[in-house]
Design a protein around this motif. Structure first.
Motif, PDB file in Angstrom:
ATOM      1  N   GLN A  75       0.833  -1.202   0.000  1.00  0.00           N
ATOM      2  CA  GLN A  75       0.000   0.000   0.000  1.00  0.00           C
ATOM      3  C   GLN A  75       0.866   1.249   0.000  1.00  0.00           C
ATOM      4  OE1 GLN A  75      -1.110   2.496   2.476  1.00  0.00           O
ATOM      5  NE2 GLN A  75      -2.693   3.191   1.084  1.00  0.00           N
ATOM      6  N   LYS A  76       1.959   1.233   0.762  1.00  0.00           N
ATOM      7  CA  LYS A  76       2.880   2.373   0.795  1.00  0.00           C
ATOM      8  C   LYS A  76       3.554   2.563  -0.565  1.00  0.00           C
ATOM      9  CE  LYS A  76       6.835   4.212   3.307  1.00  0.00           C
ATOM     10  NZ  LYS A  76       7.817   3.987   4.376  1.00  0.00           N
ATOM     11  N   SER A  77       3.953   1.473  -1.197  1.00  0.00           N
ATOM     12  CA  SER A  77       4.580   1.539  -2.514  1.00  0.00           C
ATOM     13  C   SER A  77       3.623   2.093  -3.572  1.00  0.00           C
ATOM     14  CB  SER A  77       5.063   0.145  -2.916  1.00  0.00           C
ATOM     15  OG  SER A  77       5.485   0.117  -4.253  1.00  0.00           O
ATOM     16  N   LEU A  78       2.377   1.619  -3.560  1.00  0.00           N
ATOM     17  CA  LEU A  78       1.389   2.110  -4.517  1.00  0.00           C
ATOM     18  C   LEU A  78       1.054   3.574  -4.252  1.00  0.00           C
ATOM     19  CD1 LEU A  78      -0.946  -1.015  -4.711  1.00  0.00           C
ATOM     20  CD2 LEU A  78       0.591  -0.154  -6.497  1.00  0.00           C
ATOM     21  N   GLU A  79       1.017   3.945  -2.982  1.00  0.00           N
ATOM     22  CA  GLU A  79       0.746   5.346  -2.644  1.00  0.00           C
ATOM     23  C   GLU A  79       1.874   6.255  -3.135  1.00  0.00           C
ATOM     24  OE1 GLU A  79      -1.609   8.354  -1.585  1.00  0.00           O
ATOM     25  OE2 GLU A  79      -2.171   6.252  -1.630  1.00  0.00           O
ATOM     26  N   GLN A  80       3.118   5.820  -2.977  1.00  0.00           N
ATOM     27  CA  GLN A  80       4.259   6.599  -3.482  1.00  0.00           C
ATOM     28  C   GLN A  80       4.191   6.714  -4.998  1.00  0.00           C
ATOM     29  OE1 GLN A  80       7.580   4.448  -1.802  1.00  0.00           O
ATOM     30  NE2 GLN A  80       7.668   5.762   0.003  1.00  0.00           N
ATOM     31  N   ARG A  81       3.864   5.627  -5.641  1.00  0.00           N
ATOM     32  CA  ARG A  81       3.734   5.623  -7.110  1.00  0.00           C
ATOM     33  C   ARG A  81       2.634   6.579  -7.550  1.00  0.00           C
ATOM     34  NH1 ARG A  81       2.816  -0.223  -9.950  1.00  0.00           N
ATOM     35  NH2 ARG A  81       1.912   0.513 -11.905  1.00  0.00           N
ATOM     36  N   PHE A  82       1.544   6.631  -6.803  1.00  0.00           N
ATOM     37  CA  PHE A  82       0.436   7.543  -7.105  1.00  0.00           C
ATOM     38  C   PHE A  82       0.874   8.994  -6.885  1.00  0.00           C
ATOM     39  CE2 PHE A  82      -3.563   9.754  -6.376  1.00  0.00           C
ATOM     40  CZ  PHE A  82      -4.391   9.201  -7.343  1.00  0.00           C
ATOM     41  N   GLN A  83       1.524   9.247  -5.767  1.00  0.00           N
ATOM     42  CA  GLN A  83       1.914  10.615  -5.408  1.00  0.00           C
ATOM     43  C   GLN A  83       2.944  11.210  -6.363  1.00  0.00           C
ATOM     44  OE1 GLN A  83       0.546  12.581  -3.059  1.00  0.00           O
ATOM     45  NE2 GLN A  83      -0.870  10.958  -2.475  1.00  0.00           N
ATOM     46  N   GLN A  84       3.820  10.389  -6.927  1.00  0.00           N
ATOM     47  CA  GLN A  84       4.894  10.931  -7.768  1.00  0.00           C
ATOM     48  C   GLN A  84       4.371  11.567  -9.051  1.00  0.00           C
ATOM     49  OE1 GLN A  84       7.573   7.673  -8.427  1.00  0.00           O
ATOM     50  NE2 GLN A  84       6.574   7.010 -10.290  1.00  0.00           N
ATOM     51  N   ASN A  85       3.150  11.238  -9.447  1.00  0.00           N
ATOM     52  CA  ASN A  85       2.559  11.842 -10.645  1.00  0.00           C
ATOM     53  C   ASN A  85       1.280  12.605 -10.327  1.00  0.00           C
ATOM     54  OD1 ASN A  85       4.481  10.947 -12.632  1.00  0.00           O
ATOM     55  ND2 ASN A  85       3.706   8.894 -12.274  1.00  0.00           N
ATOM     56  N   MET A  86       1.211  13.128  -9.104  1.00  0.00           N
ATOM     57  CA  MET A  86       0.009  13.818  -8.632  1.00  0.00           C
ATOM     58  C   MET A  86      -0.374  15.008  -9.527  1.00  0.00           C
ATOM     59  SD  MET A  86      -2.364  13.591  -6.501  1.00  0.00           S
ATOM     60  CE  MET A  86      -2.078  12.891  -4.926  1.00  0.00           C
ATOM     61  N   ASN A  87       0.601  15.609 -10.187  1.00  0.00           N
ATOM     62  CA  ASN A  87       0.305  16.767 -11.041  1.00  0.00           C
ATOM     63  C   ASN A  87      -0.530  16.387 -12.269  1.00  0.00           C
ATOM     64  OD1 ASN A  87       2.556  15.350 -12.094  1.00  0.00           O
ATOM     65  ND2 ASN A  87       3.219  17.150 -13.244  1.00  0.00           N
ATOM     66  N   THR A  88      -0.715  15.080 -12.535  1.00  0.00           N
ATOM     67  CA  THR A  88      -1.531  14.632 -13.660  1.00  0.00           C
ATOM     68  C   THR A  88      -2.901  14.126 -13.211  1.00  0.00           C
ATOM     69  OG1 THR A  88      -0.700  12.344 -13.587  1.00  0.00           O
ATOM     70  CG2 THR A  88       0.565  13.934 -14.910  1.00  0.00           C
ATOM     71  N   GLN A  89      -3.231  14.285 -11.951  1.00  0.00           N
ATOM     72  CA  GLN A  89      -4.447  13.690 -11.381  1.00  0.00           C
ATOM     73  C   GLN A  89      -5.719  14.192 -12.043  1.00  0.00           C
ATOM     74  OE1 GLN A  89      -4.761  13.195  -7.095  1.00  0.00           O
ATOM     75  NE2 GLN A  89      -6.878  13.871  -7.170  1.00  0.00           N
ATOM     76  N   VAL A  90      -6.604  13.226 -12.333  1.00  0.00           N
ATOM     77  CA  VAL A  90      -7.955  13.529 -12.813  1.00  0.00           C
ATOM     78  C   VAL A  90      -8.925  12.670 -12.013  1.00  0.00           C
ATOM     79  CG1 VAL A  90      -7.255  14.144 -15.161  1.00  0.00           C
ATOM     80  CG2 VAL A  90      -7.905  11.793 -14.657  1.00  0.00           C
ATOM     81  N   PHE A  91     -10.160  13.126 -11.920  1.00  0.00           N
ATOM     82  CA  PHE A  91     -11.217  12.360 -11.254  1.00  0.00           C
ATOM     83  C   PHE A  91     -12.164  11.842 -12.328  1.00  0.00           C
ATOM     84  CE2 PHE A  91     -15.511  12.140  -9.374  1.00  0.00           C
ATOM     85  CZ  PHE A  91     -15.263  11.166  -8.410  1.00  0.00           C
ATOM     86  N   ASN A  92     -12.469  10.551 -12.292  1.00  0.00           N
ATOM     87  CA  ASN A  92     -13.411   9.961 -13.224  1.00  0.00           C
ATOM     88  C   ASN A  92     -14.713   9.708 -12.471  1.00  0.00           C
ATOM     89  OD1 ASN A  92     -14.962   8.051 -14.698  1.00  0.00           O
ATOM     90  ND2 ASN A  92     -13.149   7.378 -15.798  1.00  0.00           N
ATOM     91  N   PRO A  93     -15.761  10.471 -12.771  1.00  0.00           N
ATOM     92  CA  PRO A  93     -17.021  10.310 -12.036  1.00  0.00           C
ATOM     93  C   PRO A  93     -17.746   9.004 -12.334  1.00  0.00           C
ATOM     94  CG  PRO A  93     -17.284  11.898 -13.811  1.00  0.00           C
ATOM     95  CD  PRO A  93     -15.824  11.541 -13.764  1.00  0.00           C
TER      96      PRO A  93
END
Length: 184
Positions: free
Chosen positions: A118-136
């Motif tokens: 979970q920590k590894s996936l969270e780090q992987r998610f955070q490293q590209n946070m500037n590309t974040q989009v929400f899919n409704p």
């Protein structure tokens, strides 16, 4: 050609079997959510909630551009991968959010391994946070991932990598989401 077609059909119809670790240390429950063609992983977080992770093609999955062109591109050529995440406050919210027609598998894994993944996936998610989009449509947040999406490394292949990080074994052909858990 008929024999090749028959073999391909059998492989696609055969489930991939998840074999959880035997007697995991500090066990926690992990979930595999089968939403049809794709499967996702749900792990406990440190606040007592759950976090769902999913991998897929950026245009098709994250941006929900599910036309023929995006679908064929995702299948036939390497495309931009995406990592999706959705948080749940508790198991009740998770069960409410998944719907009735979705298959959910659960099994025990090591709490230490689950926390590490979970920590590894969270780090992987955070490293590209500037590309974040929400899919409704699927209520998930997505970021671009450094790994390309291909037919040889799709959402279900990535799920197998995550399961192996949890000391699970997966036996069988993996292309579509057709997982089963081998009970001990």
């Amino acid at each position: 050609m008929a024999i090749i077609g028959l073999i391909a059909g059998i492989l696609l119809a055969s489930p991939a079997i998840i074999i959880p670790p035997v007697e995991p240390v500090q066990p926690v429950t992990a979930y595999v959510v089968d939403v049809g063609l794709h499967a996702r992983l749900v792990l406990p977080d440190e606040e007592g909630g759950l976090v769902q992770y999913a991998y897929g093609d950026w245009h098709y999955f994250a941006l929900h551009q599910q036309d023929w062109g995006s679908g064929i591109a995702a299948l036939l050529i390497p495309t931009q991968g995406t990592l999706g995440r959705r948080k749940y406050q508790d198991i009740a919210e998770f069960k409410q959010g998944i719907g009735n027609h979705i298959t959910v598998l659960n099994f025990a894994v090591s709490g230490v391994q689950a926390k590490k993944l979970q920590k590894s996936l969270e780090q992987r998610f955070q490293q590209n946070m500037n590309t974040q989009v929400f899919n409704p449509v699927n209520q998930m947040n997505f970021v671009k991932d450094d790994m390309e999406y291909t037919i040889y490394h799709n959402s279900n292949h990535e799920l197998v990598v995550w399961l192996e990080d949890l000391d699970c074994r997966v036996e069988g052909f993996v292309l579509l989401a057709n997982f089963q858990v081998k009970s001990s």
